[in-house]
Design a protein around this motif. Structure first.
Motif, short mmCIF file in Angstrom:
data_model
loop_
_atom_site.label_atom_id
_atom_site.label_comp_id
_atom_site.label_asym_id
_atom_site.label_seq_id
_atom_site.Cartn_x
_atom_site.Cartn_y
_atom_site.Cartn_z
N ASN A 180 0.85 -1.20 0.00
CA ASN A 180 0.00 0.00 0.00
C ASN A 180 0.88 1.25 0.00
O ASN A 180 0.94 1.99 0.97
N PRO A 181 1.58 1.52 -1.12
CA PRO A 181 2.53 2.65 -1.14
C PRO A 181 1.87 4.00 -0.93
O PRO A 181 2.49 4.91 -0.36
N ASP A 182 0.62 4.18 -1.40
CA ASP A 182 -0.04 5.48 -1.24
C ASP A 182 -0.20 5.83 0.24
O ASP A 182 0.05 6.97 0.66
N GLU A 183 -0.63 4.86 1.02
CA GLU A 183 -0.78 5.11 2.46
C GLU A 183 0.58 5.34 3.11
O GLU A 183 0.71 6.16 4.02
N ALA A 184 1.61 4.62 2.63
CA ALA A 184 2.96 4.82 3.15
C ALA A 184 3.43 6.24 2.88
O ALA A 184 4.01 6.90 3.76
N PHE A 185 3.18 6.75 1.68
CA PHE A 185 3.57 8.12 1.35
C PHE A 185 2.84 9.13 2.23
O PHE A 185 3.42 10.13 2.66
N GLN A 186 1.57 8.89 2.51
CA GLN A 186 0.81 9.81 3.36
C GLN A 186 1.40 9.87 4.77
O GLN A 186 1.55 10.95 5.35
N LEU A 187 1.75 8.70 5.31
CA LEU A 187 2.35 8.67 6.64
C LEU A 187 3.69 9.40 6.66
O LEU A 187 3.98 10.16 7.59
N LEU A 188 4.49 9.18 5.63
CA LEU A 188 5.80 9.82 5.59
C LEU A 188 5.68 11.32 5.37
O LEU A 188 6.53 12.10 5.84
N SER A 189 4.65 11.75 4.66
CA SER A 189 4.40 13.18 4.51
C SER A 189 4.09 13.81 5.86
O SER A 189 4.55 14.91 6.19
N GLN A 190 3.31 13.11 6.69
CA GLN A 190 3.03 13.59 8.04
C GLN A 190 4.33 13.65 8.86
O GLN A 190 4.55 14.60 9.62
N CYS A 191 5.17 12.64 8.70
CA CYS A 191 6.46 12.63 9.40
C CYS A 191 7.31 13.83 9.01
O CYS A 191 7.94 14.48 9.86
N GLN A 192 7.34 14.14 7.72
CA GLN A 192 8.13 15.28 7.25
C GLN A 192 7.64 16.58 7.86
O GLN A 192 8.43 17.41 8.31
N ARG A 193 6.32 16.79 7.87
CA ARG A 193 5.77 18.04 8.40
C ARG A 193 6.08 18.19 9.89
O ARG A 193 6.47 19.27 10.35
N LEU A 194 5.91 17.11 10.64
CA LEU A 194 6.19 17.17 12.06
C LEU A 194 7.68 17.40 12.32
O LEU A 194 8.06 18.20 13.19
N ALA A 195 8.53 16.73 11.54
CA ALA A 195 9.98 16.88 11.71
C ALA A 195 10.43 18.30 11.38
O ALA A 195 11.33 18.85 12.05
N GLN A 196 9.85 18.90 10.36
CA GLN A 196 10.24 20.26 9.99
C GLN A 196 9.92 21.27 11.07
O GLN A 196 10.63 22.26 11.24
N SER A 197 8.86 21.03 11.83
CA SER A 197 8.49 21.97 12.89
C SER A 197 9.17 21.65 14.21
O SER A 197 9.23 22.51 15.10
#
Length: 739
Positions: free
Chosen positions: A601-618
């Motif tokens: 399920n790569p689409d769901e994996a990308f969504q989770l990693l996008s959330q990780c990126q946003r949290l990490a940036q802040s």
């Protein structure tokens, strides 16, 4: 001796009836008895996986069933035959032939023999051994003209009831293992550092400094089991090599081996004594098991001699004398054990040098510094082991050469208990973890997801002479139980050879390292890294962390205990460290889920990693290690979709962050470059792939040697790519995708 008698459990063999009842319950919960019902259950599970063509899982289940097959079980032959069928479908023809042979040796039913004979013939055809395949068909048997198979070997000759296999003489012979030290280093001893190695001439990066086989090592049972194959099913319980098709012990259901040779050696050296104690040893833990194995491998005569020497009855100084002189975690000694390969260190080799066991026996227990609760626990554990030995009638096997059984009646368990207690206390600060690279199997992508896992705990005699540094000048690798120490940088003459005990400057802050070293090893580290960081903190004040202020974006400073503060005078925001750590853990949890989803399920994996990126940036600075972990995870997801250019872009960013954290010459960078090389190889980016392979080879050669498994794979990739140079266009580096 190291612990007051009331703490060591010296009450008869020291236990009340309710204690004994509790211990028996623990043994029953961790039973290693062979159980025909378990054997049949695993066999049926294996058959079910075989029917749905899950041959890999079928092999694993048949192997589990074999652990519960007794030496004369009627099921053993059928299990080997069934496993051979699964191996045949996996195209593992040599392994299939071995299991066919084992099935016949264990009395495979004659009316079914035509099945395994046909399988054997087919394997020989696949392997190109046509003449033997023809002979096999003609004979209609696995036997050759002389009645013996050309590939057959005798069934294991281990006699589980033999009492002569554990004799002290055979133990000493089995444990006479060579260890080698470079002639370019010498052993010194002084009050601040105790015993330590110093270079007598320049050591070049990658040069082997020391190589030693463990005196005794115990595989760590792996409790993870549900999502991954546990250690006990992956590795040989004797040599710690991989055991994909383990040979089980003939009398217990836990121990298994990679070969008949390891099975025999284990029995001769220690398993003759440990086998019936299996459930108790599993219940009491790895340190208790290793303490007992150390004594059994050494032999009671050697243990008694070391006890006499340690009490001041001979030339070697007692622990109490040494602890006042050498505050590090080892006693001082004037010499080391004489072995092959020490041409440059003859000044500390002598006929009266201590044996390897004596060197281990002389390691400090730090009895006075250890937590009283831990000392009491070690004492009770030693008493529990002695209780188990007496319960199983093994006490008479402890009598060493030259001892009268009657006169030794009270002495033998007392000596054993003292040695067990000493070794368990020593292991708190002298145990050496043995590690192995394991494929995580997560994501099923083309990116190698390898993790360094601890598979065993061991005692080493020579390696224990190396002192700690948070910024060491050596690196270590393991091949089975053999530990190799290499110079990780240029070590000039007169410089001390240093090893890291765990806390490393690139992974832990100064305060964390100092606390960890003080709690486990009982010393304050004064290595170069710690001293320089302390000076920097004194000059600059509170160290800057890699966390960002959620209010203004400034980098937070380490403030009062348990908090970080914003240095921006117009902000001054205060946040708890536990809150920051919890948020980082949330990011890592989401990354773990994304890795598991990457293939299906790569689409769901990308969504989770996008959330990780946003949290990490802040939350985190751009150079925080988690930023690199996110890039690595994104590369894995893209690779699972065969988007090699996108995967390569993220891995390049990950490599840069690893370089910042660990340095240009680090093994961690080598592992990340290895992944990038695989991605570029799959994407046929030939020129860059060859360049990255060379960088990775340089680092693996430095830290691991040229025969390391990753070095072999890098060479194979290079040999495939070199003929393609200039046939493929150089692909421009793509920027990492933003999600």
């Amino acid at each position: 001796r190291q612990v007051p008698e009331r703490e060591s459990g010296r009450r008869g063999e020291g236990l009340r009836s309710d204690d004994e009842t509790f211990l028996q319950q623990l043994c029953d919960q961790s039973s290693t008895h062979k159980d025909p019902r378990v054997e049949l259950d695993f066999k049926q599970q294996g058959n079910a996986r075989f029917k749905v063509k899950d041959y890999t899982q079928a092999v694993a289940l048949y192997s589990k069933a074999l652990r519960h097959s007794s030496a004369r079980s009627s099921q053993a032959a059928l299990l080997y035959a069934n496993r051979s069928a699964a191996l045949y479908h996996l195209q593992r023809y040599q392994d299939c032939l071995a299991d066919v042979r084992r099935a016949q040796e264990r009395g495979y039913p004659p009316e079914l023999e035509h099945k395994i004979l046909a399988r054997r013939t087919s394997c020989l055809h696949h392997l190109g051994i046509l003449e033997e395949a023809s002979n096999s068909q003609t004979r209609g048997s696995l036997s050759g003209g002389d009645g013996q198979s050309s590939a057959a070997t005798a069934v294991s000759s281990i006699d589980p009831h033999s009492k002569s296999r554990g004799s002290p003489s055979s133990q000493r012979e089995a444990s006479a293992v060579l260890w080698e030290v470079s002639p370019a280093i010498v052993l010194h001893s002084d009050a601040p550092r105790g015993r330590h190695f110093v270079a007598t001439e320049e050591l070049k990066p990658g040069e082997v400094v020391l190589q030693e086989e463990a005196f005794a090592a115990v595989l760590i049972p792996d409790g993870r089991g549900r999502e991954s194959i546990p250690n006990e099913d992956l590795y040989c319980h004797h040599c710690l090599g991989q055991a994909e098709l383990p040979l089980p012990c003939l009398t217990c259901s836990f121990s298994s081996y990679c070969s008949q040779l390891c099975q025999q050696q284990a029995w001769n050296q220690y398993h003759w004594f440990e086998c019936s104690l299996g459930g108790l040893l599993l219940a009491l833990g790895t340190f208790a098991h290793l303490a007992l194995r150390t004594v059994v491998v050494a032999g009671m005569q050697e243990v008694e001699r070391a006890e006499r020497l340690g009490s001041g009855g001979d030339q070697w100084p007692s622990e109490e004398q040494n602890e006042g002189e050498a505050p590090n975690h080892m006693t001082r000694q004037r010499r080391c054990s004489g072995t092959k390969g020490f041409s440059g260190t003859s000044d500390w080799l002598s006929r009266d040098s201590p044996s390897r066991y004596q060197m281990i026996h002389n390691l400090l227990t730090h009895n006075k510094r250890q937590n009283p609760k831990n000392r009491f626990l070690c004492g009770m554990t030693a008493a529990a082991l002695c209780w188990g030995i007496r319960q199983r009638g093994l006490e008479s096997q402890l009598v060493s050469e030259g001892m009268e059984v009657e006169s030794a009646q009270g002495q033998r368990l007392s000596t054993l208990r003292s040695a067990l207690l000493r070794h368990m206390l020593q292991l708190q600060c002298n145990a050496q973890a043995i590690t192995a690279l394991r494929d995580t199997g997560v994501g099923n992508s083309h990116v190698a997801e390898m993790e360094q896992v601890r598979i065993a705990t061991a005692f080493y005699s020579a390696v224990s002479l190396l002192n700690h540094s948070c910024q060491p000048n050596t690196s270590i690798t393991f091949h089975n139980t053999t530990m190799t120490v290499r110079a990780s940088q240029r070590i000039p003459a007169t410089q001390e050879v240093l090893h890291c005990y765990g806390p490393h400057w690139s992974r832990m802050a100064l305060k964390e390292r100092q606390q960890a070293l003080s709690l486990q090893y009982f010393f304050q580290c004064l290595c170069t890294a710690c001293v320089s960081e302390e000076k920097e903190e004194a000059r600059m004040g509170s160290p800057v962390t890699q966390f960002l202020c959620s209010q203004c974006g400034f980098s937070l400073q380490d403030s009062e205990e348990g908090h970080c503060s914003c240095p921006n005078s117009s902000c001054g925001h205060l946040v708890s460290k536990s809150s920051l750590v919890q948020q980082v853990q949330q990011i890592r949890t989401k990354m773990d889920i994304a890795r598991r989803l990457s293939a299906r399920n790569p689409d769901e994996a990308f969504q989770l990693l996008s959330q990780c990126q946003r949290l990490a940036q802040s939350l985190l600075t751009n150079q925080h290690p988690v930023q690199g972990e996110i890039e690595d995870c994104l590369a894995q997801v893209y690779a699972s979709q065969a988007d090699w250019l996108a995967a390569a872009g993220h891995l390049r960013r990950s490599c840069e962050l690893v370089r910042v954290q660990f340095g240009d010459g680090s093994l961690e960078l080598g592992k990340e470059l290895f992944k990038l090389a695989q991605i570029l190889f799959n994407g046929q980016v030939v020129d860059e792939a060859l360049s990255v392979i060379e960088q990775a080879e340089s680092l693996f050669s430095l830290h691991c040697g040229v025969e390391h498994e990753m070095m072999i794979e890098l060479r194979e990739m290079k040999s495939c790519l070199q003929p393609l140079v200039s046939q493929f266009p150089v692909t421009p580096q793509s920027a990492p995708h933003t999600d």
